[in-house]
Design a protein around this motif. Sequence first.
Motif, mmCIF file in Angstrom:
data_model
loop_
_atom_site.group_PDB
_atom_site.id
_atom_site.type_symbol
_atom_site.label_atom_id
_atom_site.label_comp_id
_atom_site.label_asym_id
_atom_site.label_seq_id
_atom_site.Cartn_x
_atom_site.Cartn_y
_atom_site.Cartn_z
ATOM 1 N N TYR A 1 -3.244 -15.917 -25.580
ATOM 2 C CA TYR A 1 -2.906 -14.477 -25.809
ATOM 3 C C TYR A 1 -1.877 -13.741 -24.579
ATOM 4 N N PHE A 2 -2.306 -14.386 -23.449
ATOM 5 C CA PHE A 2 -1.820 -13.690 -22.247
ATOM 6 C C PHE A 2 -0.719 -14.692 -21.707
ATOM 7 N N HIS A 3 -1.287 -15.799 -21.616
ATOM 8 C CA HIS A 3 -0.455 -16.840 -21.112
ATOM 9 C C HIS A 3 1.174 -17.280 -21.862
ATOM 10 N N VAL A 4 1.025 -17.204 -23.103
ATOM 11 C CA VAL A 4 2.664 -17.329 -23.603
ATOM 12 C C VAL A 4 3.284 -16.114 -23.492
ATOM 13 N N PRO A 5 2.812 -14.923 -23.920
ATOM 14 C CA PRO A 5 3.806 -13.813 -23.487
ATOM 15 C C PRO A 5 4.385 -13.575 -22.113
ATOM 16 N N ILE A 6 3.625 -13.999 -21.051
ATOM 17 C CA ILE A 6 3.729 -14.123 -19.607
ATOM 18 C C ILE A 6 5.007 -15.308 -19.375
ATOM 19 N N ALA A 7 4.875 -16.368 -20.258
ATOM 20 C CA ALA A 7 5.958 -17.141 -19.826
ATOM 21 C C ALA A 7 7.271 -16.761 -20.661
ATOM 22 N N LEU A 8 7.177 -16.099 -21.751
ATOM 23 C CA LEU A 8 8.177 -15.607 -22.378
ATOM 24 C C LEU A 8 8.924 -14.445 -21.462
ATOM 25 N N THR A 9 8.079 -13.697 -20.820
ATOM 26 C CA THR A 9 8.514 -12.568 -19.994
ATOM 27 C C THR A 9 9.401 -13.237 -18.589
ATOM 28 N N ALA A 10 8.693 -14.279 -18.373
ATOM 29 C CA ALA A 10 9.156 -15.034 -17.085
ATOM 30 C C ALA A 10 10.684 -15.403 -17.647
ATOM 31 N N TYR A 11 10.820 -16.227 -18.693
ATOM 32 C CA TYR A 11 12.279 -16.528 -19.227
ATOM 33 C C TYR A 11 13.203 -15.272 -19.311
ATOM 34 N N ALA A 12 12.839 -14.189 -19.710
ATOM 35 C CA ALA A 12 13.327 -12.849 -19.902
ATOM 36 C C ALA A 12 13.804 -12.359 -18.792
ATOM 37 N N CYS A 13 12.889 -12.431 -17.875
ATOM 38 C CA CYS A 13 13.219 -11.815 -16.527
ATOM 39 C C CYS A 13 14.403 -12.828 -15.593
ATOM 40 N N PHE A 14 14.416 -13.876 -15.922
ATOM 41 C CA PHE A 14 15.427 -14.969 -15.347
ATOM 42 C C PHE A 14 16.604 -14.578 -16.080
ATOM 43 N N GLY A 15 16.550 -14.641 -17.374
ATOM 44 C CA GLY A 15 17.970 -14.331 -18.247
ATOM 45 C C GLY A 15 18.313 -12.873 -17.747
ATOM 46 N N TRP A 16 17.708 -11.747 -17.529
ATOM 47 C CA TRP A 16 18.044 -10.485 -17.160
ATOM 48 C C TRP A 16 18.775 -10.744 -15.710
ATOM 49 N N GLY A 17 18.100 -11.322 -14.880
ATOM 50 C CA GLY A 17 18.524 -11.595 -13.438
ATOM 51 C C GLY A 17 19.946 -12.357 -13.529
ATOM 52 N N ALA A 18 20.143 -13.261 -14.452
ATOM 53 C CA ALA A 18 21.582 -13.771 -14.793
ATOM 54 C C ALA A 18 22.516 -13.048 -15.525
ATOM 55 N N LEU A 19 22.187 -12.115 -16.053
ATOM 56 C CA LEU A 19 23.110 -11.120 -16.930
ATOM 57 C C LEU A 19 23.807 -10.196 -15.871
ATOM 58 N N LYS A 20 22.653 -9.593 -14.931
ATOM 59 C CA LYS A 20 23.000 -8.639 -13.866
ATOM 60 C C LYS A 20 23.925 -9.421 -12.931
ATOM 61 N N ALA A 21 23.850 -10.416 -12.975
ATOM 62 C CA ALA A 21 24.520 -11.448 -11.518
ATOM 63 C C ALA A 21 25.795 -11.554 -12.336
ATOM 64 N N LEU A 22 25.985 -11.793 -13.536
ATOM 65 C CA LEU A 22 27.467 -11.741 -14.187
ATOM 66 C C LEU A 22 27.951 -10.603 -14.118
ATOM 67 N N LEU A 23 27.420 -9.586 -14.314
ATOM 68 C CA LEU A 23 27.831 -8.058 -14.282
ATOM 69 C C LEU A 23 28.485 -7.918 -12.745
ATOM 70 N N TYR A 24 27.606 -8.395 -11.952
ATOM 71 C CA TYR A 24 28.137 -8.214 -10.391
ATOM 72 C C TYR A 24 29.257 -8.957 -10.271
ATOM 73 N N LEU A 25 29.564 -10.108 -10.714
ATOM 74 C CA LEU A 25 30.703 -10.904 -10.343
ATOM 75 C C LEU A 25 31.899 -10.218 -11.259
ATOM 76 N N TRP A 26 31.624 -9.774 -11.982
ATOM 77 C CA TRP A 26 32.713 -9.013 -12.913
ATOM 78 C C TRP A 26 33.112 -7.662 -12.211
ATOM 79 N N ARG A 27 32.248 -6.934 -11.825
ATOM 80 C CA ARG A 27 32.571 -5.599 -11.388
ATOM 81 C C ARG A 27 32.254 -5.345 -10.088
#
Lengths: 229, 51
Positions: free
Chosen positions: A46-72
């Motif tokens: 119940y906590f292991h899977v949501p934590i893993a999904l959040t880790a994926y989401a954080c990496f994805g968020w970091g990449a999205l912001k990285a893309l925005l940095y390269l753009w703007r």
Amino acid sequence: MSTSSRNSRVPALAALAAALVGLSLALVFFVAPEDADQGISQKIFYFHVPIALTAYACFGWGALKALLYLWRKDERYDLESYVGIHLGTVFGTLTLLTGSIWAKASWGVWWTWSSNQLVLFLVLFLFYCAYFMLRFSVEEGPRRASLSAVYALFGVVLVPVSFFAIRLASDFIHPTVFNREGPQMSGTMFATFCVAWGAITVLAYVLYRVELAGKLLDQHLRELREALA
Amino acid sequence: MSSGEKYLAAAYGVIFVVLLLWVVIIAAKLTRLEREVGELAERARERRDGD
């Protein structure tokens, strides 16, 4: 929306996260039934899977912001990307630790190299750990921000590979709870999982905002120090 | 306590400890920022009094 108005919501969101975590723990220990195969140790799920999904989401968020940095080329996006990836590694550490404990309880071993999902998650985690080595080996400035952004974008390719590895490679060791037929668990178990997932998501957002506020404050103080020098 | 219960307690304990560690790090950072703001305020006061 301005940074200050976003930050003004943080105490309320922190209270919501605390309430949801409390509710999740109550559901996990007093409502969700014990798994017939694994017994009480299955409640790690119940906590292991949501934590893993959040880790994926954080990496994805970091990449999205990285893309925005390269753009703007706005320094703020670099900072947001850094904080996202930093939180991703914190949640990644928790995923590996809780997963390892669960593996010992279920399979009798702390780790197995024969599970594709485990190995791919470790590769993803180590890739983003190396991000900090790269970032702090380059002097602060636009060059460091651009290099970090490109690295963060390369790493995000590993997220779907790691996520779908279990389905693509017929991994028989790591269990597949969610498949095409839906969640393979009872309604109470699924409801508990959803509440825990919500709790971890809100908690991660609060941690993100607090850490980002600290970084921004640090940056403003540096500018102020230079102005007063 | 059964072995399953021990592993369950260990997993939830790890989550608690890591989050607590995060709070300690943020608290230390906040203390440093507070000290730096104090130093800058002092410098600004000195500059104002000098003018």
